[in-house]
Design a protein around this motif. Structure first.
Motif, PDB file in Angstrom:
ATOM      1  N   ARG A  34      33.185  14.727  66.406  1.00  0.00           N
ATOM      2  CA  ARG A  34      33.900  15.767  66.676  1.00  0.00           C
ATOM      3  C   ARG A  34      32.744  17.402  66.561  1.00  0.00           C
ATOM      4  N   TYR A  35      32.192  16.852  66.051  1.00  0.00           N
ATOM      5  CA  TYR A  35      31.379  18.536  65.017  1.00  0.00           C
ATOM      6  C   TYR A  35      30.133  17.894  64.658  1.00  0.00           C
ATOM      7  N   VAL A  36      28.805  18.824  64.592  1.00  0.00           N
ATOM      8  CA  VAL A  36      27.532  18.026  64.082  1.00  0.00           C
ATOM      9  C   VAL A  36      28.392  19.825  62.562  1.00  0.00           C
ATOM     10  N   CYS A  37      27.786  19.045  61.532  1.00  0.00           N
ATOM     11  CA  CYS A  37      27.411  20.174  60.473  1.00  0.00           C
ATOM     12  C   CYS A  37      25.988  20.070  59.996  1.00  0.00           C
ATOM     13  N   TYR A  38      25.632  21.552  59.908  1.00  0.00           N
ATOM     14  CA  TYR A  38      24.073  21.625  59.795  1.00  0.00           C
ATOM     15  C   TYR A  38      24.400  22.479  58.231  1.00  0.00           C
ATOM     16  N   ARG A  39      23.716  21.870  56.987  1.00  0.00           N
ATOM     17  CA  ARG A  39      23.459  22.527  56.119  1.00  0.00           C
ATOM     18  C   ARG A  39      22.377  22.519  54.980  1.00  0.00           C
ATOM     19  N   LYS A  40      22.456  23.741  54.398  1.00  0.00           N
ATOM     20  CA  LYS A  40      20.787  24.574  53.997  1.00  0.00           C
ATOM     21  C   LYS A  40      20.752  25.720  52.587  1.00  0.00           C
ATOM     22  N   MET A  41      20.211  25.592  52.250  1.00  0.00           N
ATOM     23  CA  MET A  41      20.235  26.840  51.515  1.00  0.00           C
ATOM     24  C   MET A  41      19.099  27.636  51.660  1.00  0.00           C
ATOM     25  N   VAL A  42      20.036  29.194  51.170  1.00  0.00           N
ATOM     26  CA  VAL A  42      19.378  30.271  51.615  1.00  0.00           C
ATOM     27  C   VAL A  42      19.347  30.564  49.995  1.00  0.00           C
ATOM     28  N   PRO A  43      18.915  31.883  50.104  1.00  0.00           N
ATOM     29  CA  PRO A  43      17.779  32.707  49.109  1.00  0.00           C
ATOM     30  C   PRO A  43      19.098  34.037  49.378  1.00  0.00           C
ATOM     31  N   LEU A  44      20.044  33.679  47.994  1.00  0.00           N
ATOM     32  CA  LEU A  44      21.491  35.419  48.102  1.00  0.00           C
ATOM     33  C   LEU A  44      21.143  36.428  48.300  1.00  0.00           C
ATOM     34  N   ARG A  45      19.495  36.967  47.837  1.00  0.00           N
ATOM     35  CA  ARG A  45      19.550  37.880  48.832  1.00  0.00           C
ATOM     36  C   ARG A  45      19.476  38.067  50.041  1.00  0.00           C
ATOM     37  N   ASP A  46      18.915  37.167  50.969  1.00  0.00           N
ATOM     38  CA  ASP A  46      19.120  37.165  52.496  1.00  0.00           C
ATOM     39  C   ASP A  46      20.451  37.191  52.761  1.00  0.00           C
ATOM     40  N   LEU A  47      21.347  36.077  52.354  1.00  0.00           N
ATOM     41  CA  LEU A  47      23.112  36.861  53.168  1.00  0.00           C
ATOM     42  C   LEU A  47      23.488  38.133  52.888  1.00  0.00           C
ATOM     43  N   LYS A  48      23.494  38.262  52.056  1.00  0.00           N
ATOM     44  CA  LYS A  48      23.843  40.329  51.491  1.00  0.00           C
ATOM     45  C   LYS A  48      24.050  40.680  52.263  1.00  0.00           C
ATOM     46  N   ARG A  49      22.195  41.045  52.879  1.00  0.00           N
ATOM     47  CA  ARG A  49      21.670  41.932  53.362  1.00  0.00           C
ATOM     48  C   ARG A  49      21.866  41.578  55.187  1.00  0.00           C
ATOM     49  N   GLN A  50      22.546  40.087  54.910  1.00  0.00           N
ATOM     50  CA  GLN A  50      23.213  39.777  56.414  1.00  0.00           C
ATOM     51  C   GLN A  50      24.344  39.787  57.060  1.00  0.00           C
ATOM     52  N   PHE A  51      25.241  39.842  55.800  1.00  0.00           N
ATOM     53  CA  PHE A  51      26.303  39.913  55.724  1.00  0.00           C
ATOM     54  C   PHE A  51      26.661  41.914  54.947  1.00  0.00           C
ATOM     55  N   LYS A  52      25.796  42.401  54.932  1.00  0.00           N
ATOM     56  CA  LYS A  52      26.091  43.697  54.481  1.00  0.00           C
ATOM     57  C   LYS A  52      26.717  44.480  55.584  1.00  0.00           C
ATOM     58  N   GLY A  53      28.309  45.451  54.762  1.00  0.00           N
ATOM     59  CA  GLY A  53      29.311  46.157  55.433  1.00  0.00           C
ATOM     60  C   GLY A  53      30.236  44.840  56.067  1.00  0.00           C
ATOM     61  N   ASP A  54      29.885  43.767  55.333  1.00  0.00           N
ATOM     62  CA  ASP A  54      31.678  42.700  56.159  1.00  0.00           C
ATOM     63  C   ASP A  54      32.120  42.875  54.373  1.00  0.00           C
ATOM     64  N   ASP A  55      33.025  43.168  54.128  1.00  0.00           N
ATOM     65  CA  ASP A  55      32.927  42.829  52.805  1.00  0.00           C
ATOM     66  C   ASP A  55      33.854  41.076  52.805  1.00  0.00           C
ATOM     67  N   ASP A  56      35.107  40.722  54.057  1.00  0.00           N
ATOM     68  CA  ASP A  56      35.055  40.157  53.713  1.00  0.00           C
ATOM     69  C   ASP A  56      34.706  38.260  53.904  1.00  0.00           C
ATOM     70  N   LYS A  57      33.110  38.782  54.109  1.00  0.00           N
ATOM     71  CA  LYS A  57      32.112  37.434  53.825  1.00  0.00           C
ATOM     72  C   LYS A  57      30.817  37.834  52.889  1.00  0.00           C
ATOM     73  N   LEU A  58      30.643  39.027  52.189  1.00  0.00           N
ATOM     74  CA  LEU A  58      31.155  39.157  51.050  1.00  0.00           C
ATOM     75  C   LEU A  58      31.101  38.790  49.549  1.00  0.00           C
ATOM     76  N   LYS A  59      32.497  38.807  50.208  1.00  0.00           N
ATOM     77  CA  LYS A  59      33.360  38.579  48.791  1.00  0.00           C
ATOM     78  C   LYS A  59      32.785  36.500  48.954  1.00  0.00           C
ATOM     79  N   MET A  60      32.605  35.746  49.683  1.00  0.00           N
ATOM     80  CA  MET A  60      32.520  35.190  49.527  1.00  0.00           C
ATOM     81  C   MET A  60      30.355  34.074  49.548  1.00  0.00           C
ATOM     82  N   VAL A  61      30.145  35.300  49.601  1.00  0.00           N
ATOM     83  CA  VAL A  61      29.134  35.296  48.865  1.00  0.00           C
ATOM     84  C   VAL A  61      28.617  35.456  47.697  1.00  0.00           C
ATOM     85  N   THR A  62      28.456  34.056  47.025  1.00  0.00           N
ATOM     86  CA  THR A  62      28.023  34.305  45.372  1.00  0.00           C
ATOM     87  C   THR A  62      27.282  33.146  44.926  1.00  0.00           C
ATOM     88  N   GLU A  63      27.029  33.627  43.684  1.00  0.00           N
ATOM     89  CA  GLU A  63      25.918  32.689  43.189  1.00  0.00           C
ATOM     90  C   GLU A  63      26.507  31.355  42.280  1.00  0.00           C
TER      91      GLU A  63
END
Length: 204
Positions: A133-162
């Motif tokens: 039904r689905y395909v899942c791709y998992r990967k490790m991403v640097p925390l700083r890259d995610l914070k930069r990617q979701f800059k300005g999106d407070d809802d997503k930034l709440k989920m980006v935690t170490e």
């Protein structure tokens, strides 16, 4: 030695693909095929697909599966310039020195991301890829890259935690061994095929 022999055989007898006209007698189809071939040649050289193909051949022989995620990265490509940052009211924002804030802008680029087989998951109840039904791709991403990617999106930034566990054992595809690496976040991308629940498919 045996592995290298299999890989070399694959690369020797399957050198690549080309694009041909749908109707060889139609001039417009010939021109379209030439244009698409020039784009394909540019991408192959720009993204070094010859090296990627060799890696994928190794993955197929050594792990039994090979996969690539192809996507457009707006942060890729050459540097374009800076664009001003605006607040919720549409007004320019300023830093502590009173200077206007600006974010770097790039032209963007098509990316080919190699996926190692053990990071590509499927529905446990499926007996074959086509039935999953689905395909899942998992990967490790640097925390700083995610914070930069979701800059300005407070809802997503709440989920980006170490994680409380500061260190991860991460498999290094280049060396074939595990290494300690901190400052990383596990990201899982789920791709649902069109079905009764999601007629157009779904991604999160």
């Amino acid at each position: 030695k045996i592995t290298k022999t299999y890989v070399n055989n694959i690369l020797t007898f399957a050198p690549g693909v080309t694009i041909g006209p749908k109707n060889e007698s139609e001039l417009s189809d010939q021109k379209a095929a030439e244009l698409n071939n020039s784009v394909w040649s540019f991408i192959k050289e720009k993204e070094n697909l010859k090296s990627l193909n060799r890696q994928l051949a190794h993955d197929y022989i050594e792990m039994g599966e090979a996969a690539v995620k192809i996507f457009f990265d707006p942060q890729g490509g050459t540097f374009k310039g800076y664009e001003p940052v605006y607040d919720e009211m549409g007004q320019p924002t300023f830093d502590e020195n009173g200077e206007p804030q600006a974010d770097p802008v790039f032209h963007g680029a098509v990316k080919f991301e190699r996926i190692l087989a053990f990071n590509l998951l499927r529905d446990p109840s499926a007996k074959a890829w086509a039935d999953s039904r689905y395909v899942c791709y998992r990967k490790m991403v640097p925390l700083r890259d995610l914070k930069r990617q979701f800059k300005g999106d407070d809802d997503k930034l709440k989920m980006v935690t170490e994680s409380s566990d500061k260190t991860y054992q991460v498999f290094d595809g280049a060396s074939g061994s595990y290494k300690d690496s901190d400052g990383l976040v596990m990201v899982r991308e789920y791709y649902f095929r069109p079905n009764g629940e999601f007629p157009d498919g779904y991604y999160y």
